[in-house]
Write an enzyme that holds these catalytic residues in place. Structure first.
Site, PDB file in Angstrom:
ATOM      1  N   ASP A  18     -21.806 -33.289  26.440  1.00  0.00           N
ATOM      2  CA  ASP A  18     -22.624 -34.340  25.827  1.00  0.00           C
ATOM      3  C   ASP A  18     -23.798 -34.654  26.736  1.00  0.00           C
ATOM      4  O   ASP A  18     -23.605 -34.961  27.915  1.00  0.00           O
ATOM      5  CB  ASP A  18     -21.753 -35.590  25.602  1.00  0.00           C
ATOM      6  CG  ASP A  18     -22.560 -36.798  25.169  1.00  0.00           C
ATOM      7  OD1 ASP A  18     -23.610 -36.609  24.529  1.00  0.00           O
ATOM      8  OD2 ASP A  18     -22.142 -37.930  25.470  1.00  0.00           O
ATOM      9  N   ASP A  74     -23.516 -40.310  23.880  1.00  0.00           N
ATOM     10  CA  ASP A  74     -22.848 -40.911  22.719  1.00  0.00           C
ATOM     11  C   ASP A  74     -21.381 -40.521  22.621  1.00  0.00           C
ATOM     12  O   ASP A  74     -20.680 -40.927  21.693  1.00  0.00           O
ATOM     13  CB  ASP A  74     -23.586 -40.563  21.421  1.00  0.00           C
ATOM     14  CG  ASP A  74     -23.508 -39.077  21.064  1.00  0.00           C
ATOM     15  OD1 ASP A  74     -22.990 -38.284  21.878  1.00  0.00           O
ATOM     16  OD2 ASP A  74     -23.994 -38.705  19.974  1.00  0.00           O
ATOM     17  N   ASP A 121     -23.119 -31.779  22.187  1.00  0.00           N
ATOM     18  CA  ASP A 121     -24.294 -31.453  21.383  1.00  0.00           C
ATOM     19  C   ASP A 121     -24.837 -30.081  21.760  1.00  0.00           C
ATOM     20  O   ASP A 121     -24.363 -29.423  22.690  1.00  0.00           O
ATOM     21  CB  ASP A 121     -25.375 -32.530  21.550  1.00  0.00           C
ATOM     22  CG  ASP A 121     -25.571 -32.966  22.998  1.00  0.00           C
ATOM     23  OD1 ASP A 121     -25.726 -32.077  23.859  1.00  0.00           O
ATOM     24  OD2 ASP A 121     -25.569 -34.181  23.266  1.00  0.00           O
ATOM     25  N   ASP A 151     -14.805 -18.749   8.256  1.00  0.00           N
ATOM     26  CA  ASP A 151     -13.661 -19.637   8.130  1.00  0.00           C
ATOM     27  C   ASP A 151     -12.869 -19.319   6.868  1.00  0.00           C
ATOM     28  O   ASP A 151     -13.436 -19.051   5.810  1.00  0.00           O
ATOM     29  CB  ASP A 151     -14.174 -21.088   8.081  1.00  0.00           C
ATOM     30  CG  ASP A 151     -13.073 -22.111   8.077  1.00  0.00           C
ATOM     31  OD1 ASP A 151     -12.281 -22.140   9.037  1.00  0.00           O
ATOM     32  OD2 ASP A 151     -13.000 -22.901   7.111  1.00  0.00           O
ATOM     33  N   GLU A 182     -11.392 -15.117   9.588  1.00  0.00           N
ATOM     34  CA  GLU A 182     -10.107 -15.771   9.849  1.00  0.00           C
ATOM     35  C   GLU A 182      -9.201 -15.562   8.643  1.00  0.00           C
ATOM     36  O   GLU A 182      -9.534 -15.988   7.533  1.00  0.00           O
ATOM     37  CB  GLU A 182     -10.301 -17.262  10.089  1.00  0.00           C
ATOM     38  CG  GLU A 182      -8.990 -18.022  10.242  1.00  0.00           C
ATOM     39  CD  GLU A 182      -9.135 -19.524  10.031  1.00  0.00           C
ATOM     40  OE1 GLU A 182      -8.329 -20.271  10.616  1.00  0.00           O
ATOM     41  OE2 GLU A 182     -10.035 -19.953   9.283  1.00  0.00           O
TER      42      GLU A 182
END
Length: 550
Positions: A31, A35, A39, A210, A279
């Site tokens: 980060d 926050d 990111d 996915d 996957e």
């Protein structure tokens, strides 16, 4: 047109075969704005660490715009970055920096379902006659008002959600806020492939797809048959989940998927060097699906199933069966092996009761994983030997864990923040309150504690990945199981005129093994301590041997 197409520099279109891919879970990597959520700028900042491992690519889990009910796997805009992760500019900077460091960039692509907040679904649910009315899977209720069939959601309960506007049910294999696309509609396929092209044009080198076997459903909506108790397998869903009670013949694994994957492959081939790993979520027929989806060179490049992501410990017998079954079933396809990822308990904890979780055990397991025929995914923190975090119910964020607590605690325990510094606030992950707590025990395994220590798990990953790169049989070679006992997992990797014998002593006693063919010459740079005398190999406890076969 992609810059890679117009470039005059040669493109290694086979880079993915035998690649080591490092998975980054963006929320928990680094980060930079305080926050508490990782990111894209944080990934860019930490890319040198990834490059120092010697891996070939990164796989970045979803960072698209999303309401985050499933932490990015519920996409509301496939062509934008969620503000919590940054901007498109930040993404481009990350890709450029990765390429400068010699790393390929693969990103998650969630094509089976979207968020219920995606504009496509908002329009689809608005009426039964709008242009996108059949972009998702809608069905009428049974005469008694119950769902159209018995299909179940992986996240618990029926896979059907009633919509009061259309007065129909829609399909969701996961959360009710993740409606499934109707890929039987060619317009939906076109729209999804357009989003793939968008990221290829921004310079990505490939995709992790996915739930690749969930793309299509049986349009006749037949009920799934029950699965006899002895066939139930908890590697896809926890054993407290009734999802395991069904044989999922009709809600996934449909034959139409093959033609769509061929369309996807044709698109990828217009961007030379791009690749995809799928996957496969199926406990009963995972290897057959991997074979179907990777054979022929005209669908996805590689797939991974849950054979080594399950709770079944990596005994010699189990590993031998996995390799043998794969080689028998998946003849011309390619695997992508993993021990850990963002969806399962970290393997250092998952197998500790059977195998142990000491650095010596973790180094041996890393050697096994990185020696198998196939490509490899290494999950962030795996190179540090991080154990599963044990979180309090009040700290949970994962809806899966909240639903099945306390028998199943969900996926948050493997998603806690990366630990960079043992002394800094939150392990160096964030200056603010992290979205998940940083376990105190993880601090002792932080990067700065292990960096420079030649005996650390981190040093072992760097050393062995470098060793793997020096020996082409370990990257692209064939595999043959060798004579072994129930304590030593032994196989040969062959490529061209070179053969390497790999032998892993999984026991806590010294083992002596006589190989079946040829003498061996010990390779000293693997980091393991086994020795050889002619055809006889001696391997210390929880150790390995690597040698050239003459």
């Amino acid at each position: 047109m992609s810059e890679r197409v117009s470039s005059s520099s040669p493109v290694d279109t086979d880079w993915w075969r035998g690649a080591v891919i490092y998975q980054v879970y963006p929320r928990s990597f680094q980060d930079t704005d305080g926050d508490g959520t990782g990111d894209l700028k944080g990934i860019t900042e930490r890319l040198p660490h990834i490059a120092s491992l010697g891996v070939d690519a990164i796989w970045v889990s979803p960072f698209f715009k999303s309401p985050m009910r499933d932490f990015g796997y519920d996409v509301s805009d496939y062509e934008d970055v969620d503000p919590i992760f940054g901007t498109i500019g930040d993404f481009k900077e990350m890709v450029d920096r990765a390429h400068d460091l010699g790393l390929k960039v693969m990103i998650d692509q969630v094509l089976s379902h979207s968020s219920s907040e995606h504009p496509w679904f908002v329009e689809s649910r608005s009426s039964r006659i709008n242009p996108k009315a059949d972009w998702y899977v809608w069905a009428d209720a049974k005469p008694d008002g119950s769902p159209p069939n018995n299909w179940l959601s992986i996240f618990g309960g029926s896979a059907w959600q009633w919509d009061t506007g259309r007065r129909q049910y829609y399909l969701h294999n996961f959360l009710a806020s993740q409606p499934d696309f109707n890929l039987h509609n060619p317009d939906v396929q076109d729209a999804l492939l357009s989003t793939v092209r968008f990221w290829l044009d921004l310079g990505v080198d490939g995709f992790r797809l996915d739930t690749i076997n969930f793309y299509f459903h049986d349009p006749e909506l037949h009920d799934n048959p029950p699965l006899v108790p002895e066939m139930r397998n908890a590697s896809i869903a926890p054993d407290v989940n009734p999802y395991n009670f069904q044989d999922h013949l009709h809600d996934k694994n449909q034959p139409e998927n093959l033609e769509f994957l061929k369309r996807l492959r044709r698109l990828l081939e217009t961007y030379p060097g791009s690749a995809a790993v799928g996957e496969v979520g199926d406990a009963q027929r995972g290897l057959q699906i991997v074979s179907d989806y990777t054979s022929g060179g005209d669908k996805v490049h590689m797939c991974y199933s849950f054979d080594l992501l399950s709770a079944t410990p990596p005994t010699v017998g189990h590993l031998s069966k996995v390799v043998s079954d794969f080689e028998t079933t998946v003849t011309d396809g390619w695997a992508c092996w993993a021990f850990s990822n963002h969806d399962v308990r970290r393997h250092s904890t998952r197998w500790s009761e059977t195998f142990g979780d000491t650095p010596k055990h973790l180094k041996l397991l890393a050697g096994v994983l990185l020696s198998l025929r196939g490509s490899v995914c290494v999950y962030q923190g795996e190179e540090l030997g991080l154990p599963e975090a044990d979180l309090e119910f009040e700290d949970l964020q994962d809806p899966y864990g909240i639903e099945f607590w306390p028998t199943f605690k969900g996926r948050d325990g493997c998603r806690t923040p990366m630990v960079w510094s043992s002394d800094e606030k939150n392990g160096g992950f964030s200056s603010g309150k992290p979205w998940l707590p940083v376990p105190q025990g993880h601090r002792n395994l932080a990067v700065d504690r292990q960096d420079g220590d030649p005996d650390s798990v981190l040093a072992h990953y760097r050393r062995f990945i470098g060793f793997r790169k020096l020996h082409l049989p370990l990257v692209k070679g064939s595999v043959e199981l060798d004579g072994q006992n129930d304590k030593v997992f032994c196989f040969r990797r062959r490529h061209g005129n070179e053969t390497i014998l790999c032998a892993f002593n999984m026991s806590d006693e010294t083992q002596t093994v006589r190989i079946t063919e040829g003498a061996v010459s010990t390779l000293r740079d693997s980091g393991f301590g086994g020795t050889a005398d002619g055809q006889t190999i001696t391997i210390p406890p929880i150790d390995a041997y690597f040698g050239l076969v003459g």
